[in-house]
Design a protein around this motif. Sequence first.
Motif, PDB file in Angstrom:
ATOM      1  N   ARG A 507       0.852  -1.193   0.000  1.00 54.86           N
ATOM      2  CA  ARG A 507       0.000   0.000   0.000  1.00 54.86           C
ATOM      3  C   ARG A 507       0.885   1.240   0.000  1.00 54.86           C
ATOM      4  NH1 ARG A 507      -4.367   2.057   4.334  1.00 54.86           N
ATOM      5  NH2 ARG A 507      -6.022   2.709   2.912  1.00 54.86           N
ATOM      6  N   LEU A 508       0.589   2.187  -0.899  1.00 55.90           N
ATOM      7  CA  LEU A 508       1.377   3.402  -1.049  1.00 55.90           C
ATOM      8  C   LEU A 508       0.488   4.623  -0.852  1.00 55.90           C
ATOM      9  CD1 LEU A 508       3.247   2.376  -4.316  1.00 55.90           C
ATOM     10  CD2 LEU A 508       4.172   2.279  -1.996  1.00 55.90           C
ATOM     11  N   ALA A 509       1.039   5.642  -0.185  1.00 61.09           N
ATOM     12  CA  ALA A 509       0.338   6.921  -0.021  1.00 61.09           C
ATOM     13  C   ALA A 509       0.836   7.899  -1.076  1.00 61.09           C
ATOM     14  CB  ALA A 509       0.579   7.485   1.372  1.00 61.09           C
ATOM     15  N   VAL A 510      -0.094   8.634  -1.694  1.00 59.91           N
ATOM     16  CA  VAL A 510       0.250   9.664  -2.675  1.00 59.91           C
ATOM     17  C   VAL A 510      -0.002  11.025  -2.017  1.00 59.91           C
ATOM     18  CG1 VAL A 510      -0.169  10.573  -4.979  1.00 59.91           C
ATOM     19  CG2 VAL A 510      -0.426   8.114  -4.545  1.00 59.91           C
ATOM     20  N   VAL A 511       1.059  11.843  -1.936  1.00 60.61           N
ATOM     21  CA  VAL A 511       0.999  13.127  -1.233  1.00 60.61           C
ATOM     22  C   VAL A 511       1.249  14.240  -2.241  1.00 60.61           C
ATOM     23  CG1 VAL A 511       1.999  14.535   0.599  1.00 60.61           C
ATOM     24  CG2 VAL A 511       1.797  12.050   0.895  1.00 60.61           C
ATOM     25  N   HIS A 512       0.317  15.215  -2.290  1.00 60.18           N
ATOM     26  CA  HIS A 512       0.449  16.350  -3.214  1.00 60.18           C
ATOM     27  C   HIS A 512       0.501  17.639  -2.397  1.00 60.18           C
ATOM     28  CE1 HIS A 512      -1.333  19.491  -5.945  1.00 60.18           C
ATOM     29  NE2 HIS A 512      -0.343  19.026  -6.702  1.00 60.18           N
ATOM     30  N   ALA A 513       1.593  18.372  -2.550  1.00 60.25           N
ATOM     31  CA  ALA A 513       1.773  19.635  -1.815  1.00 60.25           C
ATOM     32  C   ALA A 513       1.595  19.421  -0.322  1.00 60.25           C
ATOM     33  CB  ALA A 513       0.811  20.697  -2.337  1.00 60.25           C
TER      34      ALA A 513
END
Length: 710
Positions: A507-513
């Motif tokens: 499981r991967l987290a995608v972080v934007h700004a």
Amino acid sequence: MDAERRLFAIDGLFCGGCARGLERKLSSVDGVLDAGVHFVTASALIQWDPSRCDTATLARQVAAAGYGLLERNDPASALKRFDDEVRRLSRRLAIAILFGMWSMAGALLLYAEPDLDAETAWWAALFSGLFAIPVLCYSGAGFWHMALRSIRLRSPGLDLLVCIGAAGAILLSIASLARGGSAIFFDTATMLITLLLVGRLIETRVRRGAIAALEAVDDLATTKALPAGGSEAVPYTSIAPGDAIWVEAGSTVPIDGVVTHGETLIDRAILTGESAPIAAKPGDRVQAGTINLRRRMTIIVDRAPGDSDLDRMGGRIAIEMAGRGEPKRHLDAVVDRLAIIVPILAAVVGAVTLAMTGSPLVAAERALAVLVVVCPCSLALAAPLVHVRAAALAGGLGFRIADPAAFEALGRARSVIFDKTGTLTMGEPEVIAIDPVSGWTADAVLDLAARAENGIDHPIARAILAAAGPVVSQSGERAARSATGRDEYGATVEVRAADPSPLAGTRLAVVHANTKIGTITLDDIIDPQAAPAIVRLISLGLDPFVATGDALAPAIAVGAALGLPASKIHAACTPEDKVALVKAVSRPVIMVGDGVNDAPALAGADCGVAVGRAHGAATATAGIVLVEGGIKALPFAIALSRQAIGRVRQNWVLALSYNAIVLPAAAAGALTPLLAVIAMMVNSAVVTANGMRLSSASLRSLLASQNDTA
């Protein structure tokens, strides 16, 4: 005192029958509890009671049989010995072909011109005999030695039968020349030796491939190690237990040891087949050959070079090969009986003829004629011709035959065991779920993740980019635990590890700004070819199992998707557990795998099968190699094997029928040399034609059934 068990090399072992004979000889030694001798790897696995015998006693017994007992050499040395043997056999075969052709030319002149005057015919016969001398004395020298050894070991085989036929041909020919006659069989003797040399050269190349399996495992070991605090790597052989070394992120662990500093993730798939990396922290043990995925760690070495778990894996492969001994094939049983019956029958014919005619010369001629006409040419050709034809057809079915004995076992198998990761699954992660937070879409989360992973050569990056499609952006950057990039407006995008998923996989987290916008779950998906292939295997009467180093939950999930009950799934298996399962199920058994951790089980199975995406160690160990992808071709390999077994049996019937016809004629003195040669040629031609019946029609039939069920 505890029993001792050790693997030895056997110097000078060149035939399967001799391997079985040596195995019986060693098993009969007082104090030997168990012995297995494997012809292909020229090795012996012996267990004995040290209070009743020792290695010196074992060495004397092996020496008495004409061989040498050696401490197990490294694979590189063994490969050199096999390369030398291939060159030696090639030289002997070249001499056999060169001089054998001229010897046969003289004999053909006699057969083609039966009305030649006696003097010319005698000189033609002598010409044939002179050119046969290099073949008999040089090319066939090894076979004469092996025939004598097989007598000492009470294990008659094809070498002995060929030598009996060749000796009969030589003696009968010399007797004919001494009387001024021209009835000769020198060409028969040279043909027998040439055919046997061809078969022996092929066998030796197969044996070299088996040793290459052990070398393939050795090649996995990293040859350099970085001492802790140092700036340059040194040969790993200079590292001793107790030394501290650094293992950088992305590097392969060179030597077994215990972590003292650094928390990281370790990819252990090469040893265990686990699909997910495991955490490693101070106090945990790591093994050579595994990969450090996240950050530098310091380890204290606890095993000497050459004694790592990976090194022991190579030893385990050799032990499994030797421990199963040398299987006795159907042809061996037929030849063993003929090697005993034919000399007895020749002696009986000679004795009866002497009693009836009173002529020792006539009695000797008829006895020798019996030895000559029972030519094992057709028997020797019965199986190899079919195997050669099957090997030619195998490419069209998507597999390669590395070991004819394994190919035979394939068609008789009752059980089949599959590794999971890379065998039933694709071996590479794929995106299986995208969970965006409120206000974001799955496509947007995937697109931004792809920008971070763009241009990075990593399994996770490849999976995300494959799901997102082409990305037009700058390349991302891979850090120890994440990947970073920028969107079209310059804002930072990061992909990093998230909390464990309720689903199987990563499981991967995608972080934007600096704000989490969603998660992506990846998993190693099931090969779409696996389920229909398993259905076909069950219809062929095989009992399927799964043995994996992965955890129970993902293993059962894969089994359920393939229609296999939980009782057929064996999870968290070590390489030793897989070997134990091979020994526990109904035999003959097929083992199908792709990794180094599968190699011992592949070696211990009756037929080891490597899939197309397999590691080199698994491919080198396997008897059958599926050329592309997963297990799609396996049912058709089994079907072809069963057809080939049927053709081989038909060839044995044809070959033995010939002997049943010509033996009475030879015993009665009604078979002339010309008729004997014609009969042998006709029989060999019939056997050859029957072997070629594994034709394109059979191939089309198999392919049609494949298309119908796909």
